[in-house]
Design a protein around this motif. Structure first.
Motif, short mmCIF file in Angstrom:
data_model
loop_
_atom_site.label_atom_id
_atom_site.label_comp_id
_atom_site.label_asym_id
_atom_site.label_seq_id
_atom_site.Cartn_x
_atom_site.Cartn_y
_atom_site.Cartn_z
N ASP A 93 35.39 41.14 27.33
CA ASP A 93 35.13 41.57 26.27
C ASP A 93 34.80 43.10 26.26
OD1 ASP A 93 32.81 40.96 27.17
OD2 ASP A 93 32.07 39.87 25.72
N SER A 94 34.31 43.60 27.02
CA SER A 94 33.94 45.37 27.20
C SER A 94 34.32 46.28 28.08
CB SER A 94 32.27 45.25 27.14
OG SER A 94 32.02 44.76 28.12
N ILE A 95 34.93 45.54 29.23
CA ILE A 95 35.34 46.22 30.49
C ILE A 95 36.61 45.73 31.27
CG2 ILE A 95 33.64 45.37 32.04
CD1 ILE A 95 33.08 47.92 32.86
N HIS A 96 37.42 46.39 31.89
CA HIS A 96 38.27 45.98 32.77
C HIS A 96 38.30 46.12 33.98
CE1 HIS A 96 40.26 45.66 28.86
NE2 HIS A 96 41.01 46.76 28.85
N PHE A 97 38.24 45.11 35.06
CA PHE A 97 38.36 45.34 36.46
C PHE A 97 39.45 45.22 37.05
CE2 PHE A 97 34.27 43.70 34.66
CZ PHE A 97 33.46 44.41 35.08
N TYR A 98 39.66 45.76 38.24
CA TYR A 98 40.79 45.62 39.06
C TYR A 98 40.12 45.36 40.28
CZ TYR A 98 44.95 46.51 42.10
OH TYR A 98 46.05 46.16 42.94
N ILE A 99 40.48 44.29 40.71
CA ILE A 99 39.86 43.53 42.13
C ILE A 99 40.75 44.07 43.29
CG2 ILE A 99 39.10 41.37 43.23
CD1 ILE A 99 37.72 41.90 40.48
N SER A 100 40.05 44.70 43.97
CA SER A 100 40.76 45.56 45.22
C SER A 100 39.91 46.11 46.18
CB SER A 100 41.78 46.69 44.76
OG SER A 100 41.27 47.83 43.89
N THR A 101 39.49 47.29 45.88
CA THR A 101 38.46 48.14 46.56
C THR A 101 37.64 48.93 45.69
OG1 THR A 101 38.17 49.44 48.82
CG2 THR A 101 40.05 50.10 47.13
N SER A 102 36.47 49.06 46.21
CA SER A 102 35.49 49.85 45.38
C SER A 102 35.73 51.18 45.31
CB SER A 102 34.15 49.82 46.06
OG SER A 102 33.71 48.14 46.01
N ILE A 103 36.31 51.80 44.48
CA ILE A 103 36.77 53.11 44.22
C ILE A 103 36.20 53.75 42.78
CG2 ILE A 103 38.60 53.29 46.01
CD1 ILE A 103 40.52 53.64 43.67
N GLY A 104 35.90 52.70 42.02
CA GLY A 104 35.38 52.97 40.80
C GLY A 104 36.26 53.29 39.72
N LYS A 105 35.97 54.21 38.77
CA LYS A 105 36.74 54.21 37.43
C LYS A 105 38.08 54.74 37.66
CE LYS A 105 36.33 56.63 33.03
NZ LYS A 105 35.44 57.55 32.18
N ILE A 106 39.18 54.23 36.99
CA ILE A 106 40.65 54.58 37.04
C ILE A 106 41.23 54.59 35.78
CG2 ILE A 106 43.00 53.93 37.67
CD1 ILE A 106 41.98 52.49 40.12
N ASP A 107 41.50 55.70 34.92
CA ASP A 107 42.00 55.55 33.84
C ASP A 107 43.58 55.66 34.06
OD1 ASP A 107 39.74 56.02 32.15
OD2 ASP A 107 39.42 58.24 33.02
N LEU A 108 44.14 54.75 33.27
CA LEU A 108 45.80 54.60 33.53
C LEU A 108 46.40 54.09 32.12
CD1 LEU A 108 47.82 54.22 35.39
CD2 LEU A 108 47.41 51.86 35.72
N GLU A 109 47.25 54.71 31.67
CA GLU A 109 47.96 54.46 30.36
C GLU A 109 47.07 53.85 29.24
OE1 GLU A 109 50.19 50.91 32.09
OE2 GLU A 109 51.78 52.32 32.59
N GLY A 110 46.05 54.84 28.96
CA GLY A 110 45.06 54.73 27.97
C GLY A 110 44.12 53.74 28.02
#
Length: 148
Positions: A93-110
């Motif tokens: 409801d407030s944030i999106h996660f990508y379960i992969s490796t810990s690299i932090g913030k990724i801005d993609l397609e808005g």
């Protein structure tokens, strides 16, 4: 699926850059050791002893990041699961996660995603959760609204 592929590509590029950086650093240290005519005892804080310690650390870092590269190869971008697993995009409801490796913030397609590892504290909380599950992290409650 395109978003998953792009996120994985970004993670791989990040890991590849780290591999290159560590290899370059290792070569610089090896060159310094070769050109340094000081004592090479481990007790020498200013000479080769420190360089050998730095070399060992960078080799260890390189080995770890190469393991991460192998780990990322396990991600299948063309499969969707009902629960949170390696390679999942988890929208809350407030944030999106990508379960992969810990690299932090990724801005993609808005959108903003946070690439995290399943082994991280928040990754452990998300592991095997399903849509409409709630979890608490740092005194904040999150609701999983979608798993891709």
């Amino acid at each position: 699926m395109k978003t998953k592929q792009l996120l994985l590509q970004i993670c791989n590029e990040h890991v590849d850059k780290r591999i290159t950086d560590y290899k370059n650093e290792i070569e610089l240290i090896k060159d310094s050791i070769a050109s340094n005519d000081k004592s090479n005892t481990e007790d020498d804080d200013s000479g080769n002893g420190k360089l050998f310690n730095d070399l060992e650390k960078n080799i260890e870092y390189l080995n770890n990041v190469q393991k991460t590269k192998e780990y990322l190869k396990l991600i299948k971008t063309n499969i969707e699961f009902k629960d949170v697993v390696l390679g999942s995009i988890v929208k809350t409801d407030s944030i999106h996660f990508y379960i992969s490796t810990s690299i932090g913030k990724i801005d993609l397609e808005g959108e903003t995603y946070y690439a995290i590892s399943l082994q991280s504290p928040i990754g452990q909380l998300l592991k095997n959760k399903t849509v409409n599950s709630r979890f608490v992290f740092n005194d904040k409650t999150y609701l999983i609204t979608e798993i891709i």
